[in-house]
Every structure is written in structure tokens, then in C-alpha cells.
Design a protein around this motif. Structure first.
Motif, short mmCIF file in Angstrom:
data_model
loop_
_atom_site.label_atom_id
_atom_site.label_comp_id
_atom_site.label_asym_id
_atom_site.label_seq_id
_atom_site.Cartn_x
_atom_site.Cartn_y
_atom_site.Cartn_z
N VAL A 157 -0.40 -31.91 10.36
CA VAL A 157 0.80 -31.80 11.19
C VAL A 157 1.85 -30.92 10.51
O VAL A 157 2.44 -30.02 11.12
CB VAL A 157 1.39 -33.19 11.49
N PHE A 158 2.07 -31.16 9.22
CA PHE A 158 3.06 -30.38 8.47
C PHE A 158 2.70 -28.90 8.45
O PHE A 158 3.55 -28.03 8.68
CB PHE A 158 3.18 -30.92 7.04
N MET A 159 1.43 -28.61 8.19
CA MET A 159 1.00 -27.22 8.11
C MET A 159 1.10 -26.52 9.47
O MET A 159 1.44 -25.33 9.54
CB MET A 159 -0.43 -27.13 7.57
N ILE A 160 0.83 -27.25 10.54
CA ILE A 160 0.97 -26.67 11.88
C ILE A 160 2.42 -26.29 12.15
O ILE A 160 2.70 -25.22 12.71
CB ILE A 160 0.44 -27.64 12.96
N PHE A 161 3.35 -27.14 11.73
CA PHE A 161 4.77 -26.81 11.92
C PHE A 161 5.15 -25.54 11.15
O PHE A 161 5.93 -24.72 11.64
CB PHE A 161 5.66 -27.98 11.49
N THR A 162 4.60 -25.37 9.93
CA THR A 162 4.90 -24.14 9.18
C THR A 162 4.29 -22.92 9.88
O THR A 162 4.87 -21.84 9.87
CB THR A 162 4.39 -24.22 7.73
N CYS A 163 3.12 -23.12 10.50
CA CYS A 163 2.49 -22.02 11.27
C CYS A 163 3.35 -21.63 12.46
O CYS A 163 3.53 -20.44 12.75
CB CYS A 163 1.10 -22.46 11.77
N VAL A 164 3.88 -22.62 13.16
CA VAL A 164 4.72 -22.38 14.34
C VAL A 164 5.99 -21.63 13.92
O VAL A 164 6.44 -20.71 14.61
CB VAL A 164 5.07 -23.70 15.05
N PHE A 165 6.54 -22.02 12.78
CA PHE A 165 7.75 -21.35 12.29
C PHE A 165 7.46 -19.88 11.98
O PHE A 165 8.22 -18.98 12.37
CB PHE A 165 8.27 -22.05 11.03
N GLY A 166 6.34 -19.62 11.30
CA GLY A 166 5.96 -18.24 10.97
C GLY A 166 5.70 -17.42 12.22
O GLY A 166 6.13 -16.26 12.32
N TRP A 167 5.00 -18.02 13.20
CA TRP A 167 4.72 -17.33 14.46
C TRP A 167 6.02 -17.01 15.20
O TRP A 167 6.17 -15.94 15.78
CB TRP A 167 3.81 -18.21 15.32
N SER A 168 6.95 -17.95 15.17
CA SER A 168 8.24 -17.77 15.86
C SER A 168 9.04 -16.63 15.22
O SER A 168 9.62 -15.79 15.93
CB SER A 168 9.06 -19.06 15.80
N TYR A 169 9.04 -16.58 13.90
CA TYR A 169 9.76 -15.49 13.22
C TYR A 169 9.11 -14.15 13.55
O TYR A 169 9.80 -13.15 13.79
CB TYR A 169 9.78 -15.70 11.71
N GLY A 170 7.78 -14.13 13.59
CA GLY A 170 7.08 -12.90 13.95
C GLY A 170 7.43 -12.43 15.34
O GLY A 170 7.59 -11.23 15.59
#
Length: 296
Positions: A157-170
């Protein structure tokens, strides 16, 4: 062939990121049960990039890219594909596909916060309500007893949230970045760079590589769907939309993706839909609606 109007292309592109991307959670979940995550993602995007460049060459598209565009493509490819997809697929080893899609539906919330920080864009009252509902929905989603007692699931769950944050910044970055003008070619460079990095990552982690001939039929079909529809179709549509409409509108795919992913996960993989997850989904998606909707 008659050329499609820009309006028709936008509608088709939205269908691709709404429906096709919703199904990729299931396809990734099926594939990652048999294949190592970084090998899976690396093969998927490297093959997709080769197909894209072959089609581009046959269509006489220009493959020229400037140094600045190459740097931007590498950066975006890392955020979208290496981290946003590769690590996400790894996390699906510990999280159901529908649940992962629900976590990914928080993207509009992250996009909104990043636009506030980067562009100093003021939040409207409706957006503030949406953020509040989004936080409540996220809490309901991740506070379920079975998650708290399972460390692997919590890590996923934690890693998915970091993925979503990176995707959002992109997403926010691409809207203003200097990228190849042809969206098909732009996607190809991102996938070529990211696919190569993912395969190097796979080697670094000592993942076992296997021939497609040794994969099960389900995994072979899933990978085919991920390459043709998920990578070439939907990802190119995503890059196209980021240049045609605002990042917030592109992020509305978060409405549809979780619903399709949850239904497919429940129907195909017998994934359990808990009452709390359904309530959390309703609260979360209502928050997403408030964030992305505008007064008529």
C-alpha cells in the motif's frame, strides 16, 4: 482514410485511459503471479517501444529528438513507467488488483496538491471538500484490520502511494515540458528508455528470466494485451491528452479505472470486496468528483 477530428480523437483517447487502463490492473495481477515484476514490466515496454518505432518508421513519422527532449523523456519515462508502473506491479504481489486500482484513484488529489505547490494554483471550496473526502476514503481503505496485521500488504500500500505521487508529478511536468511533437513517437522514447532501465533493474535484483514459450497461456495473453492495448494504445492516448486538456481532466480516469478493476478482479480472480472497501470507494470517488468537476 479520412482524418478524425481532434474532438473524436480526444473521445477515443479518454475511452482508452478509462476502460483499457482499468483492465491492465487485472492483466498485471495475472502476469505477476508467474513472472518477476521488473522483468515483466521491462519486457512489456521494450517490446512496445520496438513496435511503436517500427510503425512510426513505416508511417514516415520523424524520429528526431533534441537533447532537451531526450532528457525530459528519460525523466518522464522513469516517473511513469519505471517507478509508476514497475514498482506498482511489484506491489501487486501483495495487494489485490481492485484494491490497488482504488489506491491509484487518489491521483487527482495528488495532482491538485502539486499544482497548488508548483503553480500556486488556488484551491476552490469544492476542491477542499474533495481533498477532505479523499483523505477520509484513504483512511477507510487502509485501516482495515487485515491490512494492519499484514506487513507485506502495508508495504504494498505504501509503495503504491509513492507510485501515485510520482505519476502525478509526471503528469504536471509533461503538460509544460518540451517533448517530441508526435505523441506516438514521444511514447516510444519513454518506453524504450524505461524498458531498458527496468530490465537492468531486473538483472540487479537477480530476477529469473524465462522464455515466453514457457509462460502459461493466461500470462501470454495478458502480456499481449498489456503491450498492444495497455502500452501502445492507452499510454499514447495518455500522452496525447496531457497536451490537449488539463492534467486534472486526464486524472478523471480515476473515476472509471477502479470500478473496472474491482469488477474484473472479483469476476476473474475471485477477489473479495469487503463492505468497508466499497464504502471507502464511494467516499474516495466522491472526493475525486469534487476535485475534478467544475460549475457549468
Amino acid at each position: 482514410m479520412p482524418k478524425l477530428s481532434s474532438k473524436a480523437l480526444i473521445i477515443i483517447a479518454f475511452f482508452a485511459i478509462y476502460v483499457i487502463w482499468g483492465s491492465t490492473y487485472l492483466l498485471n495481477k495475472i502476469s505477476v503471479t508467474e513472472l518477476p515484476p521488473f522483468f515483466l514490466s521491462g519486457i512489456r515496454f521494450l517490446i512496445a517501444s520496438i513496435l511503436i518505432f517500427s510503425i512510426s518508421k513505416a508511417s514516415k513519422f520523424s524520429l528526431k529528438i533534441s537533447k532537451k527532449q531526450l532528457i525530459n523523456s528519460s525523466f518522464v519515462g522513469f516517473l511513469f513507467i519505471v517507478y509508476g508502473n514497475g514498482v506498482f506491479v511489484w506491489a501487486l504481489k501483495y495487494v489485490d488488483s481492485g484494491f490497488g486500482a482504488l489506491l491509484a484513484s487518489t491521483q487527482p488529489l495528488f495532482v491538485l496538491l502539486l499544482m497548488r505547490l508548483i503553480d500556486n494554483k488556488k484551491m476552490k471550496p469544492k476542491s477542499l471538500v474533495g481533498v477532505g473526502l479523499g483523505v477520509v476514503g484513504m483512511y477507510l481503505l487502509v485501516s482495515q484490520q487485515e491490512l494492519v496485521t499484514n506487513q507485506d500488504t502495508l508495504l504494498g500500500v505504501f509503495m503504491i502511494f509513492t507510485c501515485v505521487f510520482g505519476w502525478s508529478y509526471g503528469s504536471v511536468f509533461v503538460a509544460k515540458a518540451d517533448m517530441p511533437k508526435n505523441y506516438f513517437v514521444s511514447s516510444g522514447y519513454q518506453m524504450l528508455i524505461a524498458g531498458s532501465i527496468l530490465l537492468l533493474t531486473s538483472i540487479a535484483f537477480g530476477e529469473e528470466w524465462t522464455s515466453p514459450l514457457h509462460w502459461s497461456t493466461n500470462v501470454q495473453l495478458s502480456m499481449l494485451g498489456l503491450i498492444i492495448f495497455g502500452s501502445i494504445g492507452a499510454f499514447t492516448a495518455f500522452n496525447y491528452l496531457l497536451k490537449q486538456v488539463s492534467p486534472e481532466k486526464v486524472a478523471t480516469s480515476a473515476y472509471i479505472n477502479p470500478i473496472i478493476a474491482m469488477l474484473l478482479g472479483w469476476y476473474v480472480l475471485d477477489e473479495i470486496l469487503s463492505t468497508q472497501s466499497i464504502v471507502a470507494a464511494a467516499v474516495l470517488l466522491t472526493g475525486v468528483y469534487f476535485i475534478t468537476s467544475k460549475k457549468k
